[in-house]
Design an enzyme around this catalytic site. Structure first.
Site, PDB file in Angstrom:
ATOM      1  N   HIS A  44     -99.388  98.031 -71.054  1.00  0.00           N
ATOM      2  CA  HIS A  44     -99.919  99.299 -70.551  1.00  0.00           C
ATOM      3  C   HIS A  44    -101.384  99.519 -70.935  1.00  0.00           C
ATOM      4  O   HIS A  44    -102.015 100.466 -70.456  1.00  0.00           O
ATOM      5  CB  HIS A  44     -99.047 100.484 -71.016  1.00  0.00           C
ATOM      6  CG  HIS A  44     -99.233 100.920 -72.428  1.00  0.00           C
ATOM      7  ND1 HIS A  44     -98.301 100.668 -73.417  1.00  0.00           N
ATOM      8  CD2 HIS A  44    -100.217 101.636 -73.023  1.00  0.00           C
ATOM      9  CE1 HIS A  44     -98.721 101.198 -74.556  1.00  0.00           C
ATOM     10  NE2 HIS A  44     -99.881 101.788 -74.337  1.00  0.00           N
ATOM     11  N   ASN A  85    -114.671  98.881 -89.930  1.00  0.00           N
ATOM     12  CA  ASN A  85    -115.237 100.133 -89.436  1.00  0.00           C
ATOM     13  C   ASN A  85    -115.786  99.866 -88.031  1.00  0.00           C
ATOM     14  O   ASN A  85    -116.834  99.254 -87.877  1.00  0.00           O
ATOM     15  CB  ASN A  85    -116.339 100.628 -90.367  1.00  0.00           C
ATOM     16  CG  ASN A  85    -116.847 102.008 -89.996  1.00  0.00           C
ATOM     17  OD1 ASN A  85    -116.946 102.351 -88.827  1.00  0.00           O
ATOM     18  ND2 ASN A  85    -117.188 102.813 -90.996  1.00  0.00           N
ATOM     19  N   ASP A 118     -93.225  95.644 -72.063  1.00  0.00           N
ATOM     20  CA  ASP A 118     -94.587  96.135 -72.300  1.00  0.00           C
ATOM     21  C   ASP A 118     -95.336  95.192 -73.233  1.00  0.00           C
ATOM     22  O   ASP A 118     -95.611  95.499 -74.389  1.00  0.00           O
ATOM     23  CB  ASP A 118     -94.526  97.553 -72.884  1.00  0.00           C
ATOM     24  CG  ASP A 118     -95.902  98.210 -72.971  1.00  0.00           C
ATOM     25  OD1 ASP A 118     -96.828  97.728 -72.293  1.00  0.00           O
ATOM     26  OD2 ASP A 118     -96.019  99.200 -73.709  1.00  0.00           O
ATOM     27  N   GLN A 154    -102.225 108.034 -80.501  1.00  0.00           N
ATOM     28  CA  GLN A 154    -103.221 107.663 -79.498  1.00  0.00           C
ATOM     29  C   GLN A 154    -104.244 106.684 -80.066  1.00  0.00           C
ATOM     30  O   GLN A 154    -104.790 106.913 -81.125  1.00  0.00           O
ATOM     31  CB  GLN A 154    -103.969 108.897 -78.981  1.00  0.00           C
ATOM     32  CG  GLN A 154    -103.108 109.957 -78.340  1.00  0.00           C
ATOM     33  CD  GLN A 154    -102.780 111.069 -79.301  1.00  0.00           C
ATOM     34  OE1 GLN A 154    -102.512 110.800 -80.467  1.00  0.00           O
ATOM     35  NE2 GLN A 154    -102.778 112.289 -78.816  1.00  0.00           N
ATOM     36  N   GLY A 155    -104.493 105.631 -79.335  1.00  0.00           N
ATOM     37  CA  GLY A 155    -105.472 104.642 -79.770  1.00  0.00           C
ATOM     38  C   GLY A 155    -104.881 103.452 -80.487  1.00  0.00           C
ATOM     39  O   GLY A 155    -105.565 102.449 -80.695  1.00  0.00           O
ATOM     40  N   ASP A 156    -103.603 103.555 -80.866  1.00  0.00           N
ATOM     41  CA  ASP A 156    -102.951 102.449 -81.570  1.00  0.00           C
ATOM     42  C   ASP A 156    -102.212 101.501 -80.635  1.00  0.00           C
ATOM     43  O   ASP A 156    -101.747 100.445 -81.059  1.00  0.00           O
ATOM     44  CB  ASP A 156    -101.947 102.988 -82.599  1.00  0.00           C
ATOM     45  CG  ASP A 156    -102.631 103.651 -83.774  1.00  0.00           C
ATOM     46  OD1 ASP A 156    -103.681 103.159 -84.201  1.00  0.00           O
ATOM     47  OD2 ASP A 156    -102.117 104.672 -84.255  1.00  0.00           O
ATOM     48  N   SER A 157    -102.067 101.887 -79.365  1.00  0.00           N
ATOM     49  CA  SER A 157    -101.324 101.074 -78.395  1.00  0.00           C
ATOM     50  C   SER A 157    -101.725  99.604 -78.453  1.00  0.00           C
ATOM     51  O   SER A 157    -102.908  99.266 -78.559  1.00  0.00           O
ATOM     52  CB  SER A 157    -101.581 101.585 -76.985  1.00  0.00           C
ATOM     53  OG  SER A 157    -100.832 102.735 -76.722  1.00  0.00           O
TER      54      SER A 157
END
Length: 255
Positions: free
Chosen positions: A68, A83, A113, A210-213
């Site tokens: 996804h 960082n 997925d 959010q953002g870890d997918s």
């Protein structure tokens, strides 16, 4: 349609507002880790901005992420980062030539997925970029209920607002058996073959967001999962849902 609207862990990172019960990945309840302690992790970026995670498996010219997270072009895989908002001498950046989703991926149910990133060139293994091994192929659920796994990423660290960190975060959570995760009190049958759940069941407070997918889940020093979906972040009744890498090992190796 609810699943289609809610599932993507990275979508809420792109949208300015997200429903509190939408499946969206970030590291909640974790900590900043020691620099380069997770040297297999990838930051997937477009125009220099992080949008999903990934992992460098036992191959240095391809990575593993969630289907996804797909973009047809313009994706750069960044390894050796800690960082992601600074220019670090430890990083290596390689263009993704082909973002190959599993042929049976379904964006409505999120079954299968998983995706392989075919890179334009190979990463150079050093102190900051080190591949991680994948487990042997498995045909069914295989990790024991309660097993301690580690989830890492640069996703949102708040379940109620937007707080995207610059430094890598990780959190340890527990495997929740599919029979429990699929009961009426939890996902009520939405956990399909090739998925597993992990969190602090009926307590919450620790999760991807959010953002870890697409980012890594590790167990016993191996890459066992890719962050996929969930209802909200760190919800007591809804642990995070991940793609079981072992169940796709043969397909990954064949790409």
């Amino acid at each position: 349609m609810k699943k289609l609207i809610d599932f993507l862990k990275f979508t809420a990172g792109v949208l300015a507002a997200a429903n509190a019960m939408a499946p969206v990945p970030v590291i909640i309840g974790g900590n900043i880790v020691a620099k380069h302690s997770e040297p297999y992790i990838l930051s997937l970026q477009r125009s220099g901005s992080h949008f999903c995670g990934g992992s460098l498996g036992t191959f240095v010219s391809k990575g593993v992420t969630a289907a996804h997270c797909y973009y047809s072009s313009g994706v750069t895989a960044v390894a050796g980062a800690h960082n992601i908002k600074q220019s670090e001498s430890t990083t290596q950046k390689i263009q993704v030539d082909t973002f190959r989703r599993h042929p049976n991926y379904n964006s409505r149910t999120l079954i299968n997925d998983i995706a392989v990133l075919l890179l334009r060139s190979s990463f150079v293994i050093d102190d900051y970029v080190v591949p991680i091994s994948l487990p042997a192929h498995q045909n069914n659920e295989w990790m024991p209920n309660g097993a301690d796994v580690r989830v890492c990423g640069w996703g949102n660290t708040s379940s109620s607002s937007s707080n995207y960190p610059s430094e890598l975060h990780c959190v340890n959570v527990d495997i929740v058996s599919n029979s429990i995760c699929n009961d009426r009190s939890h996902y009520n049958g939405e956990i399909l073959k090739g998925m597993f759940c992990a969190g602090i069941l009926d307590v919450g407070g620790k999760d991807a967001c959010q953002g870890d997918s697409g980012g890594p889940v590790t167990y016993n020093g191996q890459l066992v999962g890719a962050t996929s979906w969930g209802y909200g972040c760190a919800q007591a009744k809804y642990p995070g849902v991940y793609t079981d890498v072992a169940m796709f090992k043969n397909w990954i190796d064949s790409q």
